[in-house]
Design a protein around this motif. Structure first.
Motif, PDB file in Angstrom:
ATOM      1  N   VAL A 228    -104.348 -76.410 -11.939  1.00 43.73           N
ATOM      2  CA  VAL A 228    -105.422 -75.482 -12.319  1.00 43.73           C
ATOM      3  C   VAL A 228    -106.338 -75.188 -11.129  1.00 43.73           C
ATOM      4  CG1 VAL A 228    -107.115 -77.184 -13.133  1.00 43.73           C
ATOM      5  CG2 VAL A 228    -107.012 -74.956 -14.206  1.00 43.73           C
ATOM      6  N   SER A 229    -106.518 -76.153 -10.232  1.00 40.96           N
ATOM      7  CA  SER A 229    -107.360 -75.918  -9.047  1.00 40.96           C
ATOM      8  C   SER A 229    -106.693 -74.931  -8.098  1.00 40.96           C
ATOM      9  CB  SER A 229    -107.635 -77.236  -8.315  1.00 40.96           C
ATOM     10  OG  SER A 229    -108.251 -78.154  -9.161  1.00 40.96           O
ATOM     11  N   LEU A 230    -105.380 -75.122  -7.862  1.00 41.58           N
ATOM     12  CA  LEU A 230    -104.656 -74.193  -6.982  1.00 41.58           C
ATOM     13  C   LEU A 230    -104.642 -72.780  -7.568  1.00 41.58           C
ATOM     14  CD1 LEU A 230    -101.576 -76.277  -5.751  1.00 41.58           C
ATOM     15  CD2 LEU A 230    -103.463 -75.408  -4.374  1.00 41.58           C
ATOM     16  N   LEU A 231    -104.457 -72.706  -8.884  1.00 39.96           N
ATOM     17  CA  LEU A 231    -104.451 -71.396  -9.538  1.00 39.96           C
ATOM     18  C   LEU A 231    -105.804 -70.703  -9.363  1.00 39.96           C
ATOM     19  CD1 LEU A 231    -102.726 -69.510 -11.319  1.00 39.96           C
ATOM     20  CD2 LEU A 231    -103.696 -70.652 -13.313  1.00 39.96           C
ATOM     21  N   GLY A 232    -106.874 -71.474  -9.537  1.00 43.62           N
ATOM     22  CA  GLY A 232    -108.222 -70.918  -9.347  1.00 43.62           C
ATOM     23  C   GLY A 232    -108.422 -70.412  -7.930  1.00 43.62           C
ATOM     24  N   ILE A 233    -107.948 -71.177  -6.943  1.00 47.42           N
ATOM     25  CA  ILE A 233    -108.098 -70.761  -5.536  1.00 47.42           C
ATOM     26  C   ILE A 233    -107.262 -69.519  -5.252  1.00 47.42           C
ATOM     27  CG2 ILE A 233    -107.686 -71.448  -3.141  1.00 47.42           C
ATOM     28  CD1 ILE A 233    -110.019 -72.878  -4.437  1.00 47.42           C
ATOM     29  N   LEU A 234    -106.038 -69.476  -5.800  1.00 47.50           N
ATOM     30  CA  LEU A 234    -105.167 -68.313  -5.565  1.00 47.50           C
ATOM     31  C   LEU A 234    -105.802 -67.025  -6.093  1.00 47.50           C
ATOM     32  CD1 LEU A 234    -101.572 -69.647  -6.345  1.00 47.50           C
ATOM     33  CD2 LEU A 234    -102.431 -68.797  -4.171  1.00 47.50           C
ATOM     34  N   ILE A 235    -106.471 -67.127  -7.232  1.00 47.22           N
ATOM     35  CA  ILE A 235    -107.137 -65.944  -7.798  1.00 47.22           C
ATOM     36  C   ILE A 235    -108.397 -65.611  -6.998  1.00 47.22           C
ATOM     37  CG2 ILE A 235    -108.284 -65.011  -9.854  1.00 47.22           C
ATOM     38  CD1 ILE A 235    -106.496 -66.913 -11.530  1.00 47.22           C
ATOM     39  N   ALA A 236    -109.153 -66.636  -6.611  1.00 47.52           N
ATOM     40  CA  ALA A 236    -110.463 -66.406  -5.988  1.00 47.52           C
ATOM     41  C   ALA A 236    -110.368 -65.988  -4.520  1.00 47.52           C
ATOM     42  CB  ALA A 236    -111.312 -67.682  -6.096  1.00 47.52           C
ATOM     43  N   LEU A 237    -109.323 -66.443  -3.814  1.00 46.48           N
ATOM     44  CA  LEU A 237    -109.275 -66.216  -2.362  1.00 46.48           C
ATOM     45  C   LEU A 237    -109.276 -64.730  -1.977  1.00 46.48           C
ATOM     46  CD1 LEU A 237    -109.180 -67.530   0.400  1.00 46.48           C
ATOM     47  CD2 LEU A 237    -106.684 -67.634   0.207  1.00 46.48           C
ATOM     48  N   PRO A 238    -108.342 -63.910  -2.501  1.00 43.63           N
ATOM     49  CA  PRO A 238    -108.390 -62.476  -2.103  1.00 43.63           C
ATOM     50  C   PRO A 238    -109.675 -61.788  -2.546  1.00 43.63           C
ATOM     51  CG  PRO A 238    -106.767 -62.849  -3.858  1.00 43.63           C
ATOM     52  CD  PRO A 238    -107.235 -64.192  -3.420  1.00 43.63           C
TER      53      PRO A 238
ATOM     54  N   SER B 162    -105.588 -72.592 -22.229  1.00 48.31           N
ATOM     55  CA  SER B 162    -104.405 -72.714 -21.365  1.00 48.31           C
ATOM     56  C   SER B 162    -104.825 -72.983 -19.922  1.00 48.31           C
ATOM     57  CB  SER B 162    -103.586 -71.427 -21.419  1.00 48.31           C
ATOM     58  OG  SER B 162    -104.389 -70.344 -20.985  1.00 48.31           O
ATOM     59  N   VAL B 163    -103.809 -73.320 -19.115  1.00 49.49           N
ATOM     60  CA  VAL B 163    -104.045 -73.524 -17.680  1.00 49.49           C
ATOM     61  C   VAL B 163    -104.540 -72.230 -17.039  1.00 49.49           C
ATOM     62  CG1 VAL B 163    -102.891 -74.008 -15.485  1.00 49.49           C
ATOM     63  CG2 VAL B 163    -102.358 -75.386 -17.496  1.00 49.49           C
ATOM     64  N   LEU B 164    -103.989 -71.088 -17.492  1.00 48.20           N
ATOM     65  CA  LEU B 164    -104.412 -69.801 -16.934  1.00 48.20           C
ATOM     66  C   LEU B 164    -105.895 -69.537 -17.204  1.00 48.20           C
ATOM     67  CD1 LEU B 164    -103.688 -67.178 -15.511  1.00 48.20           C
ATOM     68  CD2 LEU B 164    -102.972 -66.231 -17.712  1.00 48.20           C
ATOM     69  N   ALA B 165    -106.344 -69.846 -18.420  1.00 47.00           N
ATOM     70  CA  ALA B 165    -107.764 -69.665 -18.742  1.00 47.00           C
ATOM     71  C   ALA B 165    -108.634 -70.558 -17.845  1.00 47.00           C
ATOM     72  CB  ALA B 165    -108.017 -69.988 -20.212  1.00 47.00           C
ATOM     73  N   GLY B 166    -108.197 -71.795 -17.634  1.00 46.35           N
ATOM     74  CA  GLY B 166    -108.933 -72.707 -16.740  1.00 46.35           C
ATOM     75  C   GLY B 166    -108.964 -72.198 -15.313  1.00 46.35           C
ATOM     76  N   GLY B 167    -107.821 -71.643 -14.849  1.00 45.93           N
ATOM     77  CA  GLY B 167    -107.755 -71.111 -13.484  1.00 45.93           C
ATOM     78  C   GLY B 167    -108.689 -69.926 -13.289  1.00 45.93           C
ATOM     79  N   ILE B 168    -108.753 -69.062 -14.307  1.00 46.36           N
ATOM     80  CA  ILE B 168    -109.629 -67.878 -14.198  1.00 46.36           C
ATOM     81  C   ILE B 168    -111.099 -68.311 -14.141  1.00 46.36           C
ATOM     82  CG2 ILE B 168    -110.422 -65.813 -15.422  1.00 46.36           C
ATOM     83  CD1 ILE B 168    -107.544 -65.524 -16.509  1.00 46.36           C
ATOM     84  N   ILE B 169    -111.477 -69.244 -15.008  1.00 49.17           N
ATOM     85  CA  ILE B 169    -112.867 -69.726 -14.996  1.00 49.17           C
ATOM     86  C   ILE B 169    -113.205 -70.394 -13.657  1.00 49.17           C
ATOM     87  CG2 ILE B 169    -114.312 -71.590 -15.940  1.00 49.17           C
ATOM     88  CD1 ILE B 169    -114.521 -69.073 -17.511  1.00 49.17           C
ATOM     89  N   LEU B 170    -112.287 -71.213 -13.161  1.00 44.56           N
ATOM     90  CA  LEU B 170    -112.539 -71.879 -11.872  1.00 44.56           C
ATOM     91  C   LEU B 170    -112.650 -70.865 -10.738  1.00 44.56           C
ATOM     92  CD1 LEU B 170    -110.334 -75.106 -11.845  1.00 44.56           C
ATOM     93  CD2 LEU B 170    -112.809 -74.947 -11.801  1.00 44.56           C
ATOM     94  N   SER B 171    -111.836 -69.813 -10.798  1.00 46.78           N
ATOM     95  CA  SER B 171    -111.889 -68.808  -9.725  1.00 46.78           C
ATOM     96  C   SER B 171    -113.272 -68.148  -9.664  1.00 46.78           C
ATOM     97  CB  SER B 171    -110.797 -67.751  -9.931  1.00 46.78           C
ATOM     98  OG  SER B 171    -111.087 -66.949 -11.062  1.00 46.78           O
ATOM     99  N   ILE B 172    -113.884 -67.933 -10.827  1.00 48.28           N
ATOM    100  CA  ILE B 172    -115.236 -67.345 -10.843  1.00 48.28           C
ATOM    101  C   ILE B 172    -116.250 -68.343 -10.268  1.00 48.28           C
ATOM    102  CG2 ILE B 172    -117.067 -66.431 -12.332  1.00 48.28           C
ATOM    103  CD1 ILE B 172    -114.809 -65.635 -14.313  1.00 48.28           C
ATOM    104  N   MET B 173    -116.070 -69.616 -10.628  1.00 43.08           N
ATOM    105  CA  MET B 173    -117.037 -70.637 -10.197  1.00 43.08           C
ATOM    106  C   MET B 173    -116.994 -70.903  -8.696  1.00 43.08           C
ATOM    107  SD  MET B 173    -116.740 -73.334 -13.366  1.00 43.08           S
ATOM    108  CE  MET B 173    -118.192 -74.279 -12.909  1.00 43.08           C
ATOM    109  N   VAL B 174    -115.799 -70.780  -8.092  1.00 47.30           N
ATOM    110  CA  VAL B 174    -115.696 -71.112  -6.659  1.00 47.30           C
ATOM    111  C   VAL B 174    -115.892 -69.898  -5.754  1.00 47.30           C
ATOM    112  CG1 VAL B 174    -114.154 -73.055  -7.157  1.00 47.30           C
ATOM    113  CG2 VAL B 174    -113.156 -70.852  -6.552  1.00 47.30           C
ATOM    114  N   LEU B 175    -115.987 -68.707  -6.351  1.00 47.28           N
ATOM    115  CA  LEU B 175    -116.153 -67.486  -5.532  1.00 47.28           C
ATOM    116  C   LEU B 175    -117.319 -67.558  -4.543  1.00 47.28           C
ATOM    117  CD1 LEU B 175    -115.511 -64.228  -7.585  1.00 47.28           C
ATOM    118  CD2 LEU B 175    -114.556 -64.873  -5.388  1.00 47.28           C
ATOM    119  N   PRO B 176    -118.531 -68.007  -4.973  1.00 44.66           N
ATOM    120  CA  PRO B 176    -119.655 -68.033  -4.015  1.00 44.66           C
ATOM    121  C   PRO B 176    -119.379 -68.894  -2.781  1.00 44.66           C
ATOM    122  CG  PRO B 176    -120.441 -68.373  -6.256  1.00 44.66           C
ATOM    123  CD  PRO B 176    -118.949 -68.432  -6.316  1.00 44.66           C
ATOM    124  N   TYR B 177    -118.607 -69.972  -2.941  1.00 47.21           N
ATOM    125  CA  TYR B 177    -118.312 -70.844  -1.793  1.00 47.21           C
ATOM    126  C   TYR B 177    -117.475 -70.090  -0.757  1.00 47.21           C
ATOM    127  CZ  TYR B 177    -119.913 -74.542  -4.903  1.00 47.21           C
ATOM    128  OH  TYR B 177    -120.664 -75.312  -5.745  1.00 47.21           O
TER     129      TYR B 177
END
Length: 287
Positions: free
Chosen positions: A74-84, A143-158
């Motif tokens: 879920v962490s990698l998924l969040g980063i993959l969404i947030a990075l671009p 789901s894991v996808l829902a967790g990844g999307i939420i994490l991507s929003i949370m890590v965006l400012p970093y």
């Protein structure tokens, strides 16, 4: 008088630094002490690579392998969404917006860091999970996808903040020369700014990944919390959510109690290894 003040200030700083280090050492020693008890009854290999989590029933199985995979997945998924999105937002802030608008938009993005994670969890539960349930016929949108999307929003400012500062400096460095040579703005971004920002982007990913792996509440509310092997559209459980959900009900000094401390110790080691690997990669990149 001035020298005396500096000496006192120096002692205060050293004392505070020493206290911080001692506090960290105390936490690590305490977690190790509470974890070791488990390994007298369960081998480390079984704990790390076993198949199930059933610390209270029969047969007794204590393994956090599904939770380790869930945490990383879920962490990698969040980063993959947030990075671009993060890198694109940093480019937009530095190269598209004028200075006046940037002063308004940038602090707004920084405010995302201060929002409590339970608010993100509620948003995820009411918007993302509900969306999956209604539009994709999931039995449960958790789901894991829902967790990844939420994490991507949370890590965006970093990611945005780390990239933004470097891009401004590099942009100022090349802007006059590029304009003098007739180089377009987008050519300068593609061939000068982005390659020069590799180190900053990687640093942003390190911060974001560490933040994502340690996140508890928001992920716990949308991921389903099932100790099974994670699939992108299925439920899963992360190590922080496992500890948060079960620590309150675990009897002190029970095997369950020590297993949760051992899970925390494993999470700490994983974060340490991730930071070491990324640090090595960052040093090996030539800018």
């Amino acid at each position: 008088m001035h020298q005396k003040f500096e000496k006192i200030f120096s002692y205060i700083i050293k004392g505070l630094t020493f206290s911080s280090v001692m506090m960290l050492i105390f936490i690590i020693v305490f977690i190790i002490k509470e974890s070791v008890v488990l390994f007298e009854k369960v081998t480390i290999v079984d704990f790390l690579f076993g198949k199930g989590w059933n610390p209270l029933g029969e047969p007794l199985t204590i393994s956090i392998f599904p939770m380790i995979l869930g945490t990383i997945y879920v962490s990698l998924l969040g980063i993959l969404i947030a990075l671009p999105i993060g890198v694109g937002s940093a480019i937009f802030l530095t190269s598209v917006l004028n200075r006046k608008m940037r002063k308004i938009v940038k602090p707004t993005i920084d405010l995302l860091v201060g929002i409590p994670s339970v608010i993100y969890g509620l948003m995820g539960l009411l918007v993302i999970v509900k969306f999956f349930e209604v539009h994709f016929d999931f039995s449960s949108g958790e789901s894991v996808l829902a967790g990844g999307i939420i994490l991507s929003i949370m890590v965006l400012p970093y990611i945005i903040s780390t990239c933004d500062e470097s891009m401004i400096k590099i942009s100022e460095q090349y802007k006059i020369t590029s304009e003098g040579l007739g180089v377009s703005k987008w050519h300068m971004i593609r061939y000068l700014i982005l390659p020069a920002c590799k180190k900053s982007i990687l640093a942003g990913v390190i911060l974001a990944f560490a933040r994502a792996m340690g996140e508890t509440m928001a992920v716990m509310m949308v991921i389903g919390n099932s100790p099974v092997f994670p699939k992108i559209f299925g439920k899963a459980q992360t190590i922080p959510s496992l500890i948060a959900l079960e620590m309150g009900g675990a009897g002190v000094d029970s095997l369950h109690y020590h297993a949760l401390f051992a899970a925390g110790f494993v999470l700490m080691i994983i974060l340490f290894l991730v930071n070491m690997v990324f640090h090595y990669i960052k040093k090996s990149i030539e800018i």
